[in-house]
Scaffold this motif. Structure first.
Motif, PDB file in Angstrom:
ATOM      1  N   ALA A  95       0.809  -1.222   0.000  1.00 34.22           N
ATOM      2  CA  ALA A  95       0.000   0.000   0.000  1.00 34.22           C
ATOM      3  C   ALA A  95       0.844   1.276   0.000  1.00 34.22           C
ATOM      4  CB  ALA A  95      -0.922  -0.012   1.211  1.00 34.22           C
ATOM      5  N   VAL A  96       2.173   1.113   0.132  1.00 36.09           N
ATOM      6  CA  VAL A  96       3.046   2.296   0.210  1.00 36.09           C
ATOM      7  C   VAL A  96       3.321   2.844  -1.185  1.00 36.09           C
ATOM      8  CG1 VAL A  96       5.396   3.067   0.792  1.00 36.09           C
ATOM      9  CG2 VAL A  96       4.159   1.533   2.351  1.00 36.09           C
ATOM     10  N   LYS A  97       3.262   4.157  -1.305  1.00 42.64           N
ATOM     11  CA  LYS A  97       3.650   4.806  -2.554  1.00 42.64           C
ATOM     12  C   LYS A  97       5.159   5.005  -2.483  1.00 42.64           C
ATOM     13  CE  LYS A  97       2.720   7.718  -6.195  1.00 42.64           C
ATOM     14  NZ  LYS A  97       3.946   7.282  -6.898  1.00 42.64           N
ATOM     15  N   VAL A  98       5.901   4.287  -3.307  1.00 39.30           N
ATOM     16  CA  VAL A  98       7.365   4.343  -3.195  1.00 39.30           C
ATOM     17  C   VAL A  98       7.909   5.675  -3.705  1.00 39.30           C
ATOM     18  CG1 VAL A  98       7.689   1.843  -3.337  1.00 39.30           C
ATOM     19  CG2 VAL A  98       7.778   3.213  -5.431  1.00 39.30           C
ATOM     20  N   ARG A  99       9.076   6.044  -3.151  1.00 34.98           N
ATOM     21  CA  ARG A  99       9.736   7.266  -3.597  1.00 34.98           C
ATOM     22  C   ARG A  99      11.111   6.915  -4.142  1.00 34.98           C
ATOM     23  NH1 ARG A  99      11.052  10.907   0.374  1.00 34.98           N
ATOM     24  NH2 ARG A  99      10.732   9.280   1.933  1.00 34.98           N
ATOM     25  N   VAL A 100      11.434   7.477  -5.292  1.00 39.45           N
ATOM     26  CA  VAL A 100      12.733   7.249  -5.900  1.00 39.45           C
ATOM     27  C   VAL A 100      13.750   8.147  -5.208  1.00 39.45           C
ATOM     28  CG1 VAL A 100      14.030   7.583  -8.054  1.00 39.45           C
ATOM     29  CG2 VAL A 100      11.759   6.509  -8.105  1.00 39.45           C
ATOM     30  N   LYS A 101      14.950   7.601  -4.946  1.00 36.12           N
ATOM     31  CA  LYS A 101      16.010   8.395  -4.301  1.00 36.12           C
ATOM     32  C   LYS A 101      16.480   9.495  -5.252  1.00 36.12           C
ATOM     33  CE  LYS A 101      18.135   4.652  -1.632  1.00 36.12           C
ATOM     34  NZ  LYS A 101      19.311   3.763  -1.670  1.00 36.12           N
ATOM     35  N   PRO A 102      16.811  10.666  -4.711  1.00 28.13           N
ATOM     36  CA  PRO A 102      17.248  11.778  -5.575  1.00 28.13           C
ATOM     37  C   PRO A 102      18.491  11.422  -6.403  1.00 28.13           C
ATOM     38  CG  PRO A 102      16.951  12.518  -3.301  1.00 28.13           C
ATOM     39  CD  PRO A 102      16.767  11.043  -3.287  1.00 28.13           C
ATOM     40  N   ASP A 103      19.347  10.528  -5.884  1.00 33.78           N
ATOM     41  CA  ASP A 103      20.561  10.189  -6.652  1.00 33.78           C
ATOM     42  C   ASP A 103      20.303   9.091  -7.693  1.00 33.78           C
ATOM     43  OD1 ASP A 103      20.350   7.882  -5.194  1.00 33.78           O
ATOM     44  OD2 ASP A 103      22.282   8.051  -4.164  1.00 33.78           O
ATOM     45  N   LYS A 104      19.038   8.694  -7.821  1.00 35.91           N
ATOM     46  CA  LYS A 104      18.609   7.725  -8.845  1.00 35.91           C
ATOM     47  C   LYS A 104      19.252   6.346  -8.738  1.00 35.91           C
ATOM     48  CE  LYS A 104      17.388  11.211 -12.226  1.00 35.91           C
ATOM     49  NZ  LYS A 104      17.615  11.737 -13.568  1.00 35.91           N
ATOM     50  N   THR A 105      19.642   5.952  -7.517  1.00 35.37           N
ATOM     51  CA  THR A 105      20.262   4.639  -7.371  1.00 35.37           C
ATOM     52  C   THR A 105      19.256   3.565  -6.956  1.00 35.37           C
ATOM     53  OG1 THR A 105      20.809   5.140  -5.079  1.00 35.37           O
ATOM     54  CG2 THR A 105      22.525   5.571  -6.744  1.00 35.37           C
ATOM     55  N   GLY A 106      18.075   4.002  -6.560  1.00 33.92           N
ATOM     56  CA  GLY A 106      17.089   3.032  -6.094  1.00 33.92           C
ATOM     57  C   GLY A 106      15.896   3.750  -5.511  1.00 33.92           C
ATOM     58  N   VAL A 107      15.070   3.032  -4.752  1.00 32.31           N
ATOM     59  CA  VAL A 107      13.948   3.691  -4.087  1.00 32.31           C
ATOM     60  C   VAL A 107      14.252   3.768  -2.590  1.00 32.31           C
ATOM     61  CG1 VAL A 107      12.306   2.794  -5.802  1.00 32.31           C
ATOM     62  CG2 VAL A 107      12.587   1.612  -3.628  1.00 32.31           C
ATOM     63  N   VAL A 108      13.601   4.691  -1.926  1.00 30.90           N
ATOM     64  CA  VAL A 108      13.823   4.886  -0.491  1.00 30.90           C
ATOM     65  C   VAL A 108      13.205   3.705   0.265  1.00 30.90           C
ATOM     66  CG1 VAL A 108      13.349   6.384   1.489  1.00 30.90           C
ATOM     67  CG2 VAL A 108      13.787   7.384  -0.773  1.00 30.90           C
ATOM     68  N   THR A 109      14.035   2.993   1.029  1.00 29.45           N
ATOM     69  CA  THR A 109      13.523   1.861   1.805  1.00 29.45           C
ATOM     70  C   THR A 109      13.600   2.133   3.309  1.00 29.45           C
ATOM     71  OG1 THR A 109      15.712   0.831   1.738  1.00 29.45           O
ATOM     72  CG2 THR A 109      14.125   0.111   0.079  1.00 29.45           C
ATOM     73  N   GLN A 110      14.501   3.051   3.701  1.00 28.10           N
ATOM     74  CA  GLN A 110      14.676   3.321   5.133  1.00 28.10           C
ATOM     75  C   GLN A 110      13.472   4.035   5.708  1.00 28.10           C
ATOM     76  OE1 GLN A 110      18.370   5.226   6.114  1.00 28.10           O
ATOM     77  NE2 GLN A 110      19.029   3.344   7.137  1.00 28.10           N
ATOM     78  N   GLY A 111      12.987   3.523   6.835  1.00 28.35           N
ATOM     79  CA  GLY A 111      11.860   4.149   7.505  1.00 28.35           C
ATOM     80  C   GLY A 111      10.545   3.906   6.780  1.00 28.35           C
ATOM     81  N   VAL A 112      10.543   2.997   5.805  1.00 22.00           N
ATOM     82  CA  VAL A 112       9.329   2.693   5.054  1.00 22.00           C
ATOM     83  C   VAL A 112       8.776   1.358   5.546  1.00 22.00           C
ATOM     84  CG1 VAL A 112       8.427   2.177   2.744  1.00 22.00           C
ATOM     85  CG2 VAL A 112      10.158   3.953   3.028  1.00 22.00           C
ATOM     86  N   LYS A 113       7.454   1.274   5.641  1.00 22.78           N
ATOM     87  CA  LYS A 113       6.827   0.046   6.130  1.00 22.78           C
ATOM     88  C   LYS A 113       7.095  -1.119   5.171  1.00 22.78           C
ATOM     89  CE  LYS A 113       2.515  -2.100   7.470  1.00 22.78           C
ATOM     90  NZ  LYS A 113       1.097  -2.205   7.165  1.00 22.78           N
ATOM     91  N   HIS A 114       7.598  -2.216   5.735  1.00 20.87           N
ATOM     92  CA  HIS A 114       7.830  -3.430   4.964  1.00 20.87           C
ATOM     93  C   HIS A 114       6.898  -4.532   5.460  1.00 20.87           C
ATOM     94  CE1 HIS A 114      11.452  -1.384   3.669  1.00 20.87           C
ATOM     95  NE2 HIS A 114      11.764  -2.394   2.876  1.00 20.87           N
ATOM     96  N   SER A 115       6.617  -5.485   4.619  1.00 24.81           N
ATOM     97  CA  SER A 115       5.888  -6.670   5.058  1.00 24.81           C
ATOM     98  C   SER A 115       6.184  -7.830   4.124  1.00 24.81           C
ATOM     99  CB  SER A 115       4.382  -6.383   5.136  1.00 24.81           C
ATOM    100  OG  SER A 115       3.968  -5.664   4.009  1.00 24.81           O
ATOM    101  N   MET A 116       5.529  -8.963   4.386  1.00 26.48           N
ATOM    102  CA  MET A 116       5.774 -10.122   3.530  1.00 26.48           C
ATOM    103  C   MET A 116       5.154  -9.875   2.165  1.00 26.48           C
ATOM    104  SD  MET A 116       4.730 -14.159   3.947  1.00 26.48           S
ATOM    105  CE  MET A 116       5.277 -14.357   5.634  1.00 26.48           C
ATOM    106  N   ASN A 117       5.867 -10.244   1.115  1.00 22.96           N
ATOM    107  CA  ASN A 117       5.344 -10.151  -0.242  1.00 22.96           C
ATOM    108  C   ASN A 117       3.977 -10.861  -0.293  1.00 22.96           C
ATOM    109  OD1 ASN A 117       5.407  -9.768  -3.110  1.00 22.96           O
ATOM    110  ND2 ASN A 117       6.044 -11.908  -3.305  1.00 22.96           N
ATOM    111  N   PRO A 118       2.930 -10.177  -0.779  1.00 22.10           N
ATOM    112  CA  PRO A 118       1.583 -10.753  -0.739  1.00 22.10           C
ATOM    113  C   PRO A 118       1.480 -12.144  -1.378  1.00 22.10           C
ATOM    114  CG  PRO A 118       1.487  -8.462  -1.450  1.00 22.10           C
ATOM    115  CD  PRO A 118       2.941  -8.818  -1.324  1.00 22.10           C
TER     116      PRO A 118
END
Lengths: 330, 253
Positions: free
Chosen positions: B15-38
């Motif tokens: 349900a999280v809207k992912v954010r791309v890192k400003p340096d374009k190396t990936g998406v922001v994962t720190q501090g973002v809610k994670h769970s088991m792949n549905p």
């Protein structure tokens, strides 16, 4: 230093010359699946020769069609009872054998249920990392694909010697079905029958409407339809457009329509000229499957529904009133 | 059949809207809610159901990833898996890990643990690759049943209904086999608090890819990760007549 430069130069021109792609055709023994034509266009973008492999229990119709497709150099035909049901366990050794014989630099298939099932198995046998559902080809080793349900675009460079790739059909124009003169050849014979798995039967959804992934207009329904019977409203509207009918996951899970109508991250990816979303809120997972449509129309009674953020034309209205009215006025 | 291995991946919550890192190396994962792949929840549910029907004797949950991946193994155990194996990979290395690496790890574990069945989700909702089950089956030379809608155990093996583009398809496979779960295979249960507590006491083994003899050399370079093009928000129209007029204007009718 001079010597090594020359060697590198020779090596790169050698690679350039020898670039060649194998496209694994998708067909049902009666006709070629159109996604193969989109895949051939992707292969042409890589450059070099394009060979198409047709395997099945009856390969005549597909291979004849392919011999006229522009840009196809050769059609390899493998007609054998072993390929009944196109199981990956029988097709993989065939593709691996063709690869061993002709040393392709790229192996492609459309990112359909068929391509997704077979190509990763081939890649593992070749010990290379496959690249799923590319939306663009930058060069022979650099590819673009979406991740996170289409919310980020990844450009990657493959380090593997053979590139095994599935292609998102909607991102490549279909190759012209005339003007080509590909030579039809028999693939090397072999014992491809696998005892590991066996095709039993198929239960296909019968429909007179255009196939979803190739349709110019799609009318799609979600939870808001409330029942399977109410989908008739969408079929009536679709008839006016000659459109295909799709659905959100909610509509499929609720049993309104069969699973093969699902559009989204885990269903089908579509990009029609006109997409009319009826009673669909517009969850991330659904948008992943349709947000490249040219024009998006949303009919929803909730003005806050996320679908309105991507819709070109929105109407905040009760679908049970708006859809019949729209059908009546067309 | 005796033992079922289930692969579970820790991903950013669906349900999280992912954010791309400003340096374009990936998406922001720190501090973002994670769970088991549905899709993996569905795989775990199917394995646990098999155990409840006495078709399986033991369910082993496996996850490959950094330290936090242990959380999803605990979740799988709270749902009914008997024990877990965590193949720990440092975060930096994990970012370049591909299904080819995971499939080799899973194949090795399937043999080590003498599994008869490997059940995975059909795709992870982060990389959207849809490769791991097929590749694991290839490494093991086992049959694959991908995009499973229904799995039935028969005397001779398995009868599987698969979700395909035109509808459904039925195949038969031998056992051992690798299966991938589609969304409609089942409805995963919620882990209850007592089961979550019990899961804390279930055995969780830690190994590394090196222990298993799997080479994790990257097969790709990430050139960039970028935002997709933004769609121009359109306008809402007042009534159906205005909608028809707009469709005419656009040349759709």
């Amino acid at each position: 230093m001079f010597a090594s430069n020359t060697r590198n130069l020779m090596r790169s021109s050698f690679l350039q010359r020898c670039k060649s792609t194998l496209v694994v055709a998708e067909h049902n023994n009666e006709a070629l699946n159109p996604i193969t034509l989109n895949t051939i266009s992707a292969a042409k973008k890589i450059g070099g020769d394009v060979t198409v492999l047709v395997a099945g229990t009856k390969c005549g119709p597909a291979s004849e069609a392919l011999s006229k497709v522009e840009g196809v150099t050769k059609i390899l035909v493998a007609e054998n009872a072993a390929f009944k049901g196109f199981t990956s366990e029988s097709l993989t050794p065939l593709i691996v054998a063709a690869q061993a014989q002709f040393k392709y630099t790229h192996i492609l298939a459309g990112a359909s249920a068929f391509g997704k099932n077979v190509l990763p198995r081939v890649a593992a046998k070749l010990d290379v990392s496959p690249i799923s559902e590319v939306i663009d080809i930058k060069s022979e080793d650099t590819f673009v694909r979406t991740i996170y349900a289409g919310n980020a675009i990844l450009t990657l460079k493959s380090k593997d010697p053979i590139k095994v790739i599935t292609v998102r059909g909607t991102n490549f124009q279909p190759a012209a079905t005339s003007g080509g003169s590909g030579a039809i050849e028999q693939a090397a014979a072999g014992d491809y029958a696998s005892s590991l798995s066996e095709f039993v039967s198929q239960e296909l959804t019968k429909s007179d409407r255009p196939e979803l992934t190739g349709a110019k207009v799609i009318i799609s329904g979600g939870r808001g339809l409330k029942s399977g019977d109410n989908f008739k409203l969408l079929y009536d509207l679709a008839d006016k457009f000659g459109a295909a009918v799709g659905a959100s996951r909610a509509a499929v899970d609720a049993g309104f329509v069969p699973n093969d109508l699902q559009i989204g991250q885990t269903g089908k990816i579509v990009a029609p000229d006109l997409y009319i979303a009826v009673g669909i809120s517009g969850a991330i997972q659904h948008l992943a499957g349709m947000k490249d449509s040219k024009t998006i129309v949303a009919i929803n009674k909730d003005p806050e529904a996320p679908i309105f953020q991507v819709a070109d034309i929105g109407i905040v209205a009760d679908l049970f009133k708006a859809v019949p009215e729209l059908t009546g006025k067309l | 059949m005796a033992r079922v291995l289930v692969g579970v991946k820790r991903v950013i919550d669906y349900a999280v809207k992912v954010r791309v890192k400003p340096d374009k190396t990936g998406v922001v994962t720190q501090g973002v809610k994670h769970s088991m792949n549905p899709f993996d929840e569905i795989a775990v549910e199917e394995a646990v159901k098999m155990k409840e029907k006495k078709l399986a004797t033991e369910v082993i949950a496996v996850s490959v990833g950094p330290a936090q991946s242990a959380e999803v193994i605990r979740t799988a155990m709270a749902m009914g898996a008997d024990r877990g194996v965590h193949v720990e990979v440092p975060q930096a290395e994990y970012e370049l890990l591909q299904p080819i690496h995971i499939s080799k790890i899973l194949a090795k574990l399937a043999l080590d643990e003498k599994a008869d069945l490997v059940i995975l989700g059909k795709q992870a909702i982060d990389d959207d690759a849809n490769q791991t089950a097929q590749m694991t089956a290839a490494v093991l030379d086992w049959p694959q049943g991908t995009f499973c809608n229904k799995i039935e155990k028969t005397d001779a093996g398995l009868t599987i209904t698969r979700e395909i583009d035109g509808g459904l398809e039925t195949i038969k496979t031998k056992i051992p086999a690798v299966l991938s779960a589609d969304l409609r295979l089942n409805t995963p249960r919620y882990a209850t608090l007592p089961n979550i507590m019990k899961a804390k006491k279930k055995p969780l083994k830690k190994v590394t890819a090196k222990d298993l003899g799997v080479d994790t050399t990257p097969r790709i370079d990430i050139i960039s990760v970028e935002d997709p093009p933004v769609r121009q928000a359109g306008a809402t129209v007042a009534d159906v007549d205005a909608l028809v007029a707009k469709l005419k204007e656009g040349g759709h009718i």
